[in-house]
Design a protein around this motif. Structure first.
Motif, PDB file in Angstrom:
ATOM      1  N   GLN A  85       1.022  -0.652   0.429  1.00 42.58           N
ATOM      2  CA  GLN A  85      -0.260  -0.258  -0.509  1.00 42.58           C
ATOM      3  C   GLN A  85       1.038   1.211  -0.172  1.00 42.58           C
ATOM      4  N   TYR A  86       1.937   0.850   0.689  1.00 41.53           N
ATOM      5  CA  TYR A  86       2.962   2.317   0.656  1.00 41.53           C
ATOM      6  C   TYR A  86       3.194   2.414  -0.520  1.00 41.53           C
ATOM      7  N   GLU A  87       3.424   1.246  -1.152  1.00 40.79           N
ATOM      8  CA  GLU A  87       4.652   1.381  -2.668  1.00 40.79           C
ATOM      9  C   GLU A  87       3.588   1.901  -3.318  1.00 40.79           C
ATOM     10  N   LEU A  88       2.609   1.492  -3.167  1.00 43.12           N
ATOM     11  CA  LEU A  88       1.414   1.973  -4.721  1.00 43.12           C
ATOM     12  C   LEU A  88       0.600   3.186  -4.544  1.00 43.12           C
ATOM     13  N   VAL A  89       0.484   2.883  -3.319  1.00 40.05           N
ATOM     14  CA  VAL A  89      -0.763   4.447  -3.481  1.00 40.05           C
ATOM     15  C   VAL A  89      -0.403   5.510  -2.220  1.00 40.05           C
ATOM     16  N   ASN A  90       1.012   4.949  -1.070  1.00 44.82           N
ATOM     17  CA  ASN A  90       1.343   6.497  -0.345  1.00 44.82           C
ATOM     18  C   ASN A  90       2.546   7.011  -0.579  1.00 44.82           C
ATOM     19  N   ALA A  91       3.462   6.161  -1.310  1.00 44.43           N
ATOM     20  CA  ALA A  91       5.339   6.276  -1.759  1.00 44.43           C
ATOM     21  C   ALA A  91       5.377   8.022  -1.195  1.00 44.43           C
ATOM     22  N   GLY A  92       5.860   8.146  -0.187  1.00 41.00           N
ATOM     23  CA  GLY A  92       6.652   9.553   0.261  1.00 41.00           C
ATOM     24  C   GLY A  92       5.674  10.583   0.579  1.00 41.00           C
ATOM     25  N   PHE A  93       4.528  10.123   1.195  1.00 44.37           N
ATOM     26  CA  PHE A  93       3.436  11.567   1.476  1.00 44.37           C
ATOM     27  C   PHE A  93       4.757  11.490   3.204  1.00 44.37           C
ATOM     28  N   GLY A  94       5.124  10.679   3.670  1.00 39.88           N
ATOM     29  CA  GLY A  94       5.869  11.165   4.638  1.00 39.88           C
ATOM     30  C   GLY A  94       5.634  10.964   5.893  1.00 39.88           C
ATOM     31  N   ILE A  95       6.077  11.035   7.369  1.00 40.73           N
ATOM     32  CA  ILE A  95       5.631  10.218   8.632  1.00 40.73           C
ATOM     33  C   ILE A  95       4.713  11.568   9.203  1.00 40.73           C
ATOM     34  N   GLU A  96       4.541  12.292   8.368  1.00 40.45           N
ATOM     35  CA  GLU A  96       3.101  13.602   9.036  1.00 40.45           C
ATOM     36  C   GLU A  96       2.298  12.779   8.206  1.00 40.45           C
ATOM     37  N   GLY A  97       1.943  12.225   7.436  1.00 40.38           N
ATOM     38  CA  GLY A  97       0.985  11.652   6.280  1.00 40.38           C
ATOM     39  C   GLY A  97       0.552  10.246   6.475  1.00 40.38           C
ATOM     40  N   PHE A  98       1.221   9.545   7.151  1.00 35.78           N
ATOM     41  CA  PHE A  98       1.633   8.543   7.996  1.00 35.78           C
ATOM     42  C   PHE A  98       0.575   8.516   9.427  1.00 35.78           C
TER      43      PHE A  98
END
Length: 362
Positions: A85-98
């Motif tokens: 999911q991180y690699e394909l959808v949310n890559a690069g959104f950073g720890i604040e997005g997490f």
């Protein structure tokens, strides 16, 4: 397992004490059911915002506390970065997005833990004081076990989202998890109604009641089927296509309805078929509810049963309209969450109508 509702004397202190205890247990169960209702709504919001895979550990005790240091936040974020999911959808959104997606999933799990305590602690209190009505202990114990199983089923569902090339959970596991939540809610509400209302007295129901009951049950089970079909709509994100109504891309039955092989897979994995089936069963539910409402209007005297059927009809109508609005607006999280929450309202109203229309006790 029927409850022992025998009465010795309408005015005896023992009877009054027993009825008071029954009401107290019923109100506690209704409070638990309300908490489950909130839990189901939180689950819908978690799914629609893509937050459900943000916590990759099942820690029933340690997980009660959120991350308390930046090092812990970084550790959990690093775990999340290993899944598709991180690699394909949310890559690069950073720890604040997490953190934004983490909190909703954490609240969902924390609410589940609170639910366990909200059930267990009052149960032990009522048991210690001898206020559990006769015959009810096995049912309450079974409900607690099923509640614990629901937590395990939830993790079983979430774990499916960590598999290679998958960015969401398995739709089959999602439907199992959602179905168990509905089952728990229904069993708890039904038990509370048993305690508050009991069965109708002999002679209270006639042939007219039986006819209305059959029509209400038809609408109820169609509604239940619609809810499970909606689980597959959510699981494969079928609501994000064919965003027109009543036709689907200009057709009554969409193209590609039977594209998958074997044929049964179209019921659960074909976006066109899954969405069409959900619409079809929802429409059949609405039509069945119209028939049940007319029957109740004509055949039932004014009272709880008649009003319960009307409330059920109102809930079905509101849910149908909300479903159309959610589809036409391409499933915004707020409307999608409301649609899932209102499904519980339909279930609750249907249970009240069904319970009020039961056959008299022998």
């Amino acid at each position: 397992m029927p409850l022992d509702v025998r009465r010795h004397s309408p005015a005896s202190p023992a009877v009054r004490a027993e009825e008071t205890s029954s009401r107290a247990v019923a109100y506690w169960l209704l409070a638990v059911a309300a908490a489950i209702w909130v839990m189901i709504a939180l689950g819908g919001a978690t799914r629609l915002t893509g937050s459900g895979l943000s916590i990759m550990e099942w820690a029933p005790v340690a997980g009660m506390l959120p991350p308390l240091s930046e090092a812990e936040w970084q550790r959990l974020f690093n775990l999340y970065r290993t899944i598709p999911q991180y690699e394909l959808v949310n890559a690069g959104f950073g720890i604040e997005g997490f953190k934004r997606i983490f909190w909703l999933e954490w609240i969902h799990r924390f609410w589940g833990r609170l639910l366990g305590f909200a059930y267990l602690l009052p149960f032990l209190w009522f048991w210690w004081r001898g206020q559990i009505p006769r015959g009810l202990m096995p049912r309450l114990g079974l409900l607690f076990v099923l509640g614990g199983m629901q937590g395990a089923i939830g993790w079983f569902m979430v774990a499916s989202g960590f598999e290679a090339d998958r960015t969401t959970v398995s739709p089959y596991r999602l439907v199992i998890h959602l179905g168990m939540a509905f089952l728990l809610f229904a069993a708890i509400v039904w038990t509370a109604l048993d305690l508050l209302r009991g069965r109708p007295a002999v002679g209270a129901a006639g042939p007219a009641t039986g006819k209305v009951r059959r029509q209400v049950l038809a609408a109820f089970w169609l509604a239940a089927l619609t809810m499970l079909a909606g689980g597959f709509v959510a699981g494969i994100r079928a609501g994000f296509t064919y965003n027109t109504f009543p036709l689907m891309d200009g057709r009554l039955v969409p193209a590609g309805y039977l594209d998958l092989d074997p044929l049964w897979r179209n019921l659960t994995a074909n976006i066109a078929a899954v969405q069409f089936n959900h619409r079809l069963v929802a429409t059949l539910t609405a039509l069945a509810m119209v028939g049940a409402t007319i029957a109740a209007w004509r055949r039932l005297p004014d009272g709880f049963a008649r009003r319960a059927v009307f409330v059920m009809a109102g809930a079905v109508a509101a849910q149908y309209a909300l479903g159309i609005a959610t589809l036409l607006s391409v499933v915004p999280p707020a409307l999608g969450t409301a649609h899932q929450a209102l499904a519980v309202g339909v279930l609750a109203a249907g249970l009240c109508a069904w319970h009020a229309l039961r056959e008299p006790a022998p």
